[in-house]
Scaffold this motif. Structure first.
Motif, PDB file in Angstrom:
ATOM      1  N   ALA A   1      45.982   1.597  -0.121  1.00 42.62           N
ATOM      2  CA  ALA A   1      45.392   2.940  -0.091  1.00 42.62           C
ATOM      3  C   ALA A   1      45.625   3.657  -1.423  1.00 42.62           C
ATOM      4  O   ALA A   1      44.742   4.350  -1.935  1.00 42.62           O
ATOM      5  CB  ALA A   1      45.995   3.743   1.058  1.00 42.62           C
TER       6      ALA A   1
ATOM      7  N   LEU B   1      45.081   1.757   7.580  1.00 39.61           N
ATOM      8  CA  LEU B   1      45.474   2.670   6.505  1.00 39.61           C
ATOM      9  C   LEU B   1      45.629   4.117   6.950  1.00 39.61           C
ATOM     10  O   LEU B   1      46.253   4.917   6.263  1.00 39.61           O
ATOM     11  CB  LEU B   1      44.440   2.641   5.372  1.00 39.61           C
TER      12      LEU B   1
ATOM     13  N   LEU C   1      46.940   7.592   4.520  1.00 36.67           N
ATOM     14  CA  LEU C   1      46.020   8.325   3.650  1.00 36.67           C
ATOM     15  C   LEU C   1      46.446   9.771   3.388  1.00 36.67           C
ATOM     16  O   LEU C   1      46.521  10.171   2.235  1.00 36.67           O
ATOM     17  CB  LEU C   1      44.600   8.240   4.200  1.00 36.67           C
TER      18      LEU C   1
END
Lengths: 233, 194
Positions: free
Chosen positions: B45, B104, B108
């Protein structure tokens, strides 16, 4: 206890809490990046701490003033813009009046924006409390953080250069160079390695003390229980 | 030019590593490195966001802020770009690839406060790098972050199982391990001259 003391004590608590009991670096482990990057000398750590404290005080006051008119959906962006504004002020101020400090700290002045402590205090304290309380909270946390990074810098500078140098980065204090252990200096400590090592050892020492305190308290409790049992008999 | 580009990537990744020698992104480095899977997710990420942020902030600085005569507004602009970028990336991934979002998703929002992202964007314009060099710097830095956080998470899973003195458990021993890793990386100093 009279009424005045009852009213006063939480205020003092707000101020003192951030210094030792809830030290932002050692206890909550926030803001580790500048704590490692700017602690090669006591001076730059002190400079970083002061700039940081200014940003924290400013942002806490403004966010506390805005707390009633900030819609909760855009809370975080509002905080970030306020913090970034103060960081820009600090950056321009240091560029103009403390150019040595500015060049030494470099990009880490801008990185105060993403220092979790500032955003954390805004979210956890300033958005819920009055202006004066937020001001005290900012001072407490600012002093706590400055103290923490100065402690790390103390060990790193002492071991890495064999003494202390003042007046090189913060040009307003007189130039003093005191390096009696120069021949025994371990330059590793002024390198990144030393930062990790010193922070790790300091945290281990604090954990050791907390563990010891807990053990003693547990022992005392056990003793008290045993004694009361014997008395009952 | 391609050689310089590749050398700059290797330099950012190994010689001048983000975490071990420039101290960007220590918070996620300590926070998210307990499991290899989450470390990998966070690393990927971060690569994604750093490269995108550089692609946006470099033109923004040179063609908007400088032209408008307000280059001192860079920090505010960058942090807003990064925050909205993270939000945007989150929404896009959620819409088009739910499986990637699942992997992810949690990491984030954390990226906004990762100093590596702002540090790279700010460093690129502070040092006056060209667009291509900025891009290679972004790639090198973020890949270096990915490499170190994954390697470190592997070491940490072993550390969890080993018999460490009580006061060193958790973060202290992790920091001391990081110190040893950083000592090893000093050996790469001066390997590449650009």
């Amino acid at each position: 206890m009279n009424e005045k003391q009852v009213e006063k004590s939480p205020r003092i608590l707000t101020l003192v809490k951030g210094i030792i009991k809830e030290n932002p670096l050692f206890v909550t482990l926030l803001g580790t990046c500048p704590a490692l990057a700017t602690t090669t000398s006591i001076e730059s750590a002190l400079g970083m701490g002061l700039l940081f404290m200014f940003v924290l005080i400013g942002s806490n006051i403004v966010i506390s003033l805005l707390r009633k008119i900030t819609p909760s959906e855009v809370k975080i962006p509002v905080y970030i813009v306020v913090i970034a504004t103060f960081v820009t002020i600090v950056k321009m101020f240091s560029q103009a009046y403390l150019p040595e400090l500015y060049s030494k700290l470099g990009v880490f002045i801008s990185l105060i924006v993403v220092n979790c402590i500032v955003l954390g205090r805004a979210e956890a304290f300033a958005s819920k409390n009055g202006v004066f309380d937020s001001f005290l909270d900012a001072i407490g946390n600012g002093i706590g953080y400055t103290l923490a990074i100065v402690i790390i810098a103390f060990f790193r500078e002492l071991l890495g250069t064999g003494g202390f140098t003042f007046g090189k980065t913060l040009t307003f204090i007189p130039y003093i160079k005191f390096t009696p252990l120069k021949d025994y200096a371990i330059s590793m400590f002024t390198m990144p390695t030393g930062g990790f090592l010193v922070l790790g050892v300091v945290l281990a020492f604090l954990a050791y003390r907390t563990n010891k305190k807990q053990e003693i308290e547990a022992f005392k409790e056990k003793e008290a229980r045993r004694l009361s049992k014997e008395e009952a008999k | 030019m391609i050689v310089t580009f590749i050398l700059a990537i290797i330099n950012g990744m190994l010689v001048d590593n983000v975490i071990l020698s420039r101290f960007y992104g220590i918070c996620p480095f300590l926070g998210v490195s307990k499991k290899t899977n989450s470390a990998l997710g966070m690393g990927v990420a971060v690569v994604f966001v750093i490269v995108l942020a550089t692609l946006i902030t470099w033109p923004l600085y040179h063609f908007v802020l400088v032209k408008a005569g307000i280059p001192y507004m860079d920090t505010i602009t960058y942090i807003l770009v990064i925050a909205s970028l993270v939000q945007f990336v989150e929404m896009v991934i959620k819409k088009y690839s739910p499986s990637l979002y699942k992997a992810l998703g949690v990491y984030l929002p954390l990226i906004t406060t990762n100093c590596a992202v702002l540090g790279v964007a700010q460093g690129n314009t502070d040092q006056g790098l060209t667009f291509l060099m900025s891009l290679s710097n972004a790639l090198g830095t973020s890949l270096g972050f990915l490499l170190i956080i994954v390697v470190f998470s592997c070491i940490r899973t072993r550390l969890e199982a080993s018999n460490v003195p009580k006061c060193l458990k958790g973060v202290p021993i992790a920091l001391i391990t990081a110190a040893l890793m950083s000592l090893a990386f000093i050996g790469l100093n001066g390997m590449i001259n650009i």
